[in-house]
Motif scaffolding. Structure first.
Motif, short mmCIF file in Angstrom:
data_model
loop_
_atom_site.label_atom_id
_atom_site.label_comp_id
_atom_site.label_asym_id
_atom_site.label_seq_id
_atom_site.Cartn_x
_atom_site.Cartn_y
_atom_site.Cartn_z
N ALA A 201 1.02 -1.32 -0.06
CA ALA A 201 -0.05 0.03 0.04
C ALA A 201 0.75 1.26 -0.04
CB ALA A 201 -0.92 -0.01 1.10
N ASN A 202 2.06 1.21 0.58
CA ASN A 202 2.86 2.46 0.62
C ASN A 202 3.63 2.51 -0.70
OD1 ASN A 202 2.60 3.12 3.45
ND2 ASN A 202 4.17 2.10 4.16
N GLU A 203 3.83 1.51 -1.31
CA GLU A 203 4.41 1.43 -2.43
C GLU A 203 3.65 2.17 -3.60
OE1 GLU A 203 5.66 -1.25 -6.22
OE2 GLU A 203 5.68 -2.12 -4.24
N LEU A 204 2.21 1.81 -3.42
CA LEU A 204 1.27 2.34 -4.29
C LEU A 204 0.84 3.73 -4.06
CD1 LEU A 204 -1.31 -0.48 -4.55
CD2 LEU A 204 -0.07 0.10 -6.24
N SER A 205 1.07 4.13 -2.91
CA SER A 205 0.87 5.52 -2.32
C SER A 205 1.98 6.53 -3.00
CB SER A 205 0.94 5.72 -0.74
OG SER A 205 0.84 7.00 -0.53
N VAL A 206 3.23 5.92 -3.04
CA VAL A 206 4.04 6.66 -3.57
C VAL A 206 4.14 6.83 -5.02
CG1 VAL A 206 6.78 6.47 -4.26
CG2 VAL A 206 6.05 5.97 -2.07
N ARG A 207 3.56 6.00 -5.74
CA ARG A 207 3.06 6.11 -7.17
C ARG A 207 2.06 7.16 -7.41
NH1 ARG A 207 5.72 2.09 -10.30
NH2 ARG A 207 6.88 0.63 -8.93
N ILE A 208 1.03 7.17 -6.43
CA ILE A 208 -0.25 8.12 -6.58
C ILE A 208 0.46 9.48 -6.33
CG2 ILE A 208 -1.93 9.09 -5.18
CD1 ILE A 208 -3.06 6.93 -6.67
N GLU A 209 1.31 9.80 -5.30
CA GLU A 209 2.10 10.95 -4.97
C GLU A 209 2.91 11.65 -6.07
OE1 GLU A 209 1.13 13.15 -2.81
OE2 GLU A 209 -0.24 11.83 -2.08
N LEU A 210 3.80 10.64 -6.65
CA LEU A 210 4.70 10.99 -7.62
C LEU A 210 3.76 11.37 -8.82
CD1 LEU A 210 7.70 8.46 -7.35
CD2 LEU A 210 7.26 10.79 -6.55
N GLN A 211 2.74 10.58 -9.12
CA GLN A 211 1.96 10.96 -10.39
C GLN A 211 1.41 12.36 -10.26
OE1 GLN A 211 -1.90 9.27 -11.48
NE2 GLN A 211 -0.91 8.58 -13.06
N ALA A 212 1.01 12.80 -8.89
CA ALA A 212 0.57 14.19 -8.68
C ALA A 212 1.51 15.15 -9.11
CB ALA A 212 -0.12 14.20 -7.36
N ASP A 213 2.98 15.00 -8.49
CA ASP A 213 3.66 15.90 -8.93
C ASP A 213 4.02 15.81 -10.45
OD1 ASP A 213 4.57 16.58 -6.30
OD2 ASP A 213 5.84 14.72 -6.23
N CYS A 214 3.96 14.87 -11.22
CA CYS A 214 4.14 14.82 -12.59
C CYS A 214 3.08 15.86 -13.19
CB CYS A 214 4.01 13.57 -13.14
SG CYS A 214 4.40 13.51 -15.00
N LEU A 215 1.85 15.59 -12.70
CA LEU A 215 0.66 16.33 -13.31
C LEU A 215 0.85 17.82 -13.08
CD1 LEU A 215 -2.24 13.75 -12.22
CD2 LEU A 215 -1.36 14.18 -14.67
N ALA A 216 1.34 18.19 -11.78
CA ALA A 216 1.60 19.59 -11.61
C ALA A 216 2.76 20.09 -12.57
CB ALA A 216 2.41 19.83 -10.36
N GLY A 217 3.70 19.11 -13.17
CA GLY A 217 4.51 19.54 -14.11
C GLY A 217 3.73 19.84 -15.47
N VAL A 218 3.06 19.09 -15.65
CA VAL A 218 2.23 19.26 -16.89
C VAL A 218 1.63 20.63 -17.10
CG1 VAL A 218 0.30 18.54 -18.26
CG2 VAL A 218 1.66 16.78 -17.37
N TRP A 219 0.95 21.09 -15.70
CA TRP A 219 0.41 22.20 -15.77
C TRP A 219 1.59 23.31 -15.82
CZ3 TRP A 219 1.95 25.51 -11.37
CH2 TRP A 219 1.46 26.76 -11.57
N ALA A 220 2.71 23.12 -15.25
CA ALA A 220 3.81 24.18 -15.38
C ALA A 220 4.21 24.19 -16.77
CB ALA A 220 4.91 23.54 -14.60
N HIS A 221 4.18 23.19 -17.60
CA HIS A 221 4.52 23.28 -19.00
C HIS A 221 3.73 24.04 -19.50
CE1 HIS A 221 6.05 21.73 -22.85
NE2 HIS A 221 4.69 21.80 -23.16
N ASP A 222 2.51 23.86 -19.45
CA ASP A 222 1.40 24.83 -20.13
C ASP A 222 1.52 26.49 -19.69
OD1 ASP A 222 -0.75 24.81 -21.88
OD2 ASP A 222 -1.99 25.43 -20.43
#
Length: 294
Positions: A201-222
């Motif tokens: 569950a912790n491992e999946l949580s890390v992937r959830i959080e890192l994806q949210a960071d990546c999505l923040a990066g998509v916004w920053a790109h735009d």
């Protein structure tokens, strides 16, 4: 970040006045929502899931508001017209523009905008009761982002992450959780984590959080594409991502690192995934669940 004079979102609720926020007695904290960007400051120790461990946060989804004690009202605080609230409105509006375009282009659907709640002291949400010390968080139960603006002082002072774009990154990360909610990722995570070990569950949580960071990066790109970033803005976001990595927080608060307890990702991982979204500018770059290397 060039934000002055730009459109502000109408999806901001200011609950900082009397009756809008709650002063919390000692021991009165309850469940918080999802995400808490990982800046999780709980009393003298920083708690680790965009407030509280995402495992705990998601447990509150079907429980409804609750926890904590009714607190005393507080004195009125600055109205929604104050400068920081205006900044938050502009950043949220900018994320609305980005994700409306992405959802139309990539999914052929309209983007359901989240609401952002400004509070002071403590707040009740559909995910339960949270206090300011828990940091910003997203509650999928009511599709709202919650933030006490005093957190930004903690971000600058305690986490050594100053700058308006570091502050914008906080909001963009929480909006990333909203995107995950709309696309069913949080629902699937909640279903799976009940069937696996705490370590998994912790491992999946890390992937959830890192994806949210990546999505923040998509916004920053735009935002960069529109010419709205100043020199050094991306460095501010990357520094913030590094300062709130699980390893950095653990070193700061307890002097040693326990990797198996990570549920947000290390500093290097958070920086890497924000950068991935920023450089690609596409949601396709944010598949943290298929990635062999985080």
């Amino acid at each position: 970040m060039q934000w002055r004079g730009r459109r502000g979102s109408t999806n901001v609720e200011d609950r900082r006045t009397v009756g809008g926020g709650l002063r919390i007695p000692a021991g009165g904290a309850g469940r918080a929502g999802f995400g808490g960007i990982g800046f999780l400051i709980v009393i003298v120790v920083v708690s680790l899931l965009f407030g509280v461990n995402p495992m705990t946060l998601l447990e509150g989804l079907d429980a409804g508001p609750g926890g904590g004690q009714q607190a005393q009202s507080q004195a009125p605080l600055p109205p929604a017209s104050d400068e920081m609230a205006q900044f938050v409105r502009v950043v949220l509006a900018d994320t609305e523009d980005t994700w409306s375009k992405v959802f139309e282009q990539e999914f052929g659907e309209a983007y359901a905008e989240p609401r952002l709640v400004l509070f002071a002291g403590g707040i009740r949400s559909a995910c339960g009761f949270a206090q300011a010390a828990s940091g910003p968080f997203y509650c999928p139960g009511d599709s709202r982002i919650y933030i006490d603006l005093s957190f930004y002082e903690e971000l600058k002072r305690r986490f050594k992450a100053p700058g308006d774009f570091a502050q914008a990154y906080v909001i963009a990360h929480e909006v990333g959780h909203h995107v995950q909610n709309l696309t069913g990722i949080l629902t699937e995570f909640n279903r799976i984590r009940q069937r696996v070990s705490q370590a998994k569950a912790n491992e999946l949580s890390v992937r959830i959080e890192l994806q949210a960071d990546c999505l923040a990066g998509v916004w920053a790109h735009d935002t960069a594409r529109k010419g709205l970033l100043d020199e050094g803005d991306i460095d501010e976001a990357l520094n913030a991502a590094a300062q709130i990595g699980d390893d950095a927080i653990q070193k700061r608060t307890q002097g040693y690192v326990v990797p198996e307890s990570f549920n947000h990702g290390s500093s290097a991982q958070r920086v890497r995934w924000f950068r991935a979204g920023y450089e690609a500018g596409s949601i396709a770059a944010c598949d943290t669940f298929s990635a062999a290397r985080l």
